[in-house]
Design an enzyme around this catalytic site. Structure first.
Site, PDB file in Angstrom:
ATOM      1  N   LYS A   1       0.839  -1.203   0.000  1.00 30.43           N
ATOM      2  CA  LYS A   1       0.000   0.000   0.000  1.00 30.43           C
ATOM      3  C   LYS A   1       0.874   1.253   0.000  1.00 30.43           C
ATOM      4  O   LYS A   1       0.584   2.238  -0.691  1.00 30.43           O
ATOM      5  CB  LYS A   1      -0.943  -0.011   1.215  1.00 30.43           C
ATOM      6  CG  LYS A   1      -2.090  -1.008   1.045  1.00 30.43           C
ATOM      7  CD  LYS A   1      -2.826  -1.310   2.329  1.00 30.43           C
ATOM      8  CE  LYS A   1      -3.807  -2.458   2.132  1.00 30.43           C
ATOM      9  NZ  LYS A   1      -4.396  -2.965   3.360  1.00 30.43           N
TER      10      LYS A   1
ATOM     11  N   GLN B   1      -4.082  -1.682   9.724  1.00 34.70           N
ATOM     12  CA  GLN B   1      -4.013  -3.000   9.075  1.00 34.70           C
ATOM     13  C   GLN B   1      -4.574  -4.059  10.028  1.00 34.70           C
ATOM     14  O   GLN B   1      -4.199  -4.098  11.197  1.00 34.70           O
ATOM     15  CB  GLN B   1      -2.546  -3.322   8.720  1.00 34.70           C
ATOM     16  CG  GLN B   1      -2.370  -4.626   7.986  1.00 34.70           C
ATOM     17  CD  GLN B   1      -3.031  -4.634   6.604  1.00 34.70           C
ATOM     18  OE1 GLN B   1      -2.973  -3.654   5.862  1.00 34.70           O
ATOM     19  NE2 GLN B   1      -3.684  -5.735   6.257  1.00 34.70           N
TER      20      GLN B   1
ATOM     21  N   ASP C   1     -10.346   3.846   4.822  1.00 29.72           N
ATOM     22  CA  ASP C   1     -10.530   2.410   4.609  1.00 29.72           C
ATOM     23  C   ASP C   1     -11.989   2.012   4.881  1.00 29.72           C
ATOM     24  O   ASP C   1     -12.378   0.864   4.667  1.00 29.72           O
ATOM     25  CB  ASP C   1      -9.585   1.650   5.559  1.00 29.72           C
ATOM     26  CG  ASP C   1      -9.263   0.239   5.087  1.00 29.72           C
ATOM     27  OD1 ASP C   1      -9.404  -0.019   3.881  1.00 29.72           O
ATOM     28  OD2 ASP C   1      -8.882  -0.597   5.931  1.00 29.72           O
TER      29      ASP C   1
END
Ligand code: NAP
Length: 282
Positions: free
Chosen positions: A55, A99, A122
């Site tokens: 990412k 994450q 996200d």
């Protein structure tokens, strides 16, 4: 029946990232500030380390700064919440990615909720789920958002269609069902307690497999002409759909890899630049 057409997520994601990079450059020129994504990683799980690195590389290529926050595996919920709150208040950070998974001992929901909604690129907070479900401005969960973009790119008309989502996780199954519902599909969710999964899937005009079980959905379960989205990613580049048999029945199908996966990162980058633009008032 002829073989299904492939839905090329790699090519579509490339176009989205190019456009995102153009917007990032324009924003940086106008404001003197580059969009910045903070990535927060707890522990050193090899797959998570790889995902975060990937990412960050994509960010760099798109002209987005990334700030890597690596915390030890023994980080407590309170410490993680503290880190996420301070990133939420830091004006030089525009988007935050935690994450996951974060480790069994951490209250993942408490951690997600410490992310300010305006930086939740996200799409993992309660607030983002609610705005997405109500069709209000906000950030979508990245994989579901990417799936809708793919369906749109291939002109799949969802209104009135039977959509079956296999999986009901907070980051994938549930939100993708909400997005399909918002497009007037008739949505059925399946999960580990669903009885006669095959017969439910067989009724679907659109199938989204988001399970994490290699090749669970088989070609014989696919209604001829259905659109098949395989969000699964299992060891050995295997999806949740048995591609070889499903491709013979579907009209459109996503490959694994190269279908849903690239769309997830493209959506993350796009939402990071949008977040930065909003926060910088452009
Ligand atoms: P998850 O949190 O483990 O959820 C899996 C879901 O599948 C659960 O709702 C579970 O039901 C259901 N399920 C499990 N076994 C089943 C069965 N035999 N029949 C029907 N339903 C069953 O997984 P996730 O995070 O949503 O991920 C799903 C897949 O997508 C994985 O392969 C993952 O690698 C992939 N993924 C891909 C991306 C991407 O960017 N491409 C992003 C995220 C995830 P219960 O709720 O009843 O337990």
């Amino acid at each position: 029946m002829s073989q299904a057409r492939l839905m090329d997520g790699t090519a579509l994601a490339r176009r989205i990232v190019e456009e995102t990079a153009r917007k990032a450059a324009e924003l940086t020129d106008r404001t003197g500030t580059a969009p910045c994504l903070a990535t927060v990683l707890v522990g050193e799980d090899p797959a998570s380390v790889t995902y975060v690195r990937m990412k960050q590389n994509r960010c760099r290529k798109a002209g987005i700064d990334s700030r890597r926050v690596a915390l030890p595996a023994e980080t407590t919920t309170e410490e993680l919440v503290g880190t996420l709150r301070s990133l939420s208040q830091d004006p030089s950070v525009h988007g935050i990615l935690l994450q996951h998974p974060v480790g069994e001992h951490i209250d993942e929901r408490a951690a997600f909720e410490a992310i300010a909604p305006e930086k939740d690129v996200d799409g993992v907070t309660f607030a983002s789920f609610a705005t997405m479900s109500f069709g209000l401005p906000g950030f979508v969960s990245c994989t579901p958002g990417g799936i809708l973009r793919l369906l749109d790119a291939y002109d799949v008309d969802l209104a009135g269609k039977r959509a079956v989502v296999v999986g009901r996780s907070a980051i994938l199954g549930k939100p993708v069902g909400m997005l399909l519902l918002a497009r007037d599909a008739t949505v059925t969710y399946c999960h580990s307690r669903t009885r006669e999964l095959s017969s439910v899937v067989r009724e679907a005009d659109v199938v989204v497999a988001a399970v994490g079980r290699p090749r669970l959905v088989r070609g014989q379960d696919i209604k001829p002409g259905a659109v098949v989205i395989d969000a699964g990613y299992n060891e050995g580049n295997v999806g949740d759909v048995d591609f070889d048999s499903a491709v013979e029945r579907a009209s459109l199908i996503t490959p694994v890899p190269g279908g849903v996966g690239p769309m997830t990162i493209a959506t993350l980058l796009e939402q990071t630049v949008d977040a930065a633009a909003r926060q910088l008032g452009v």
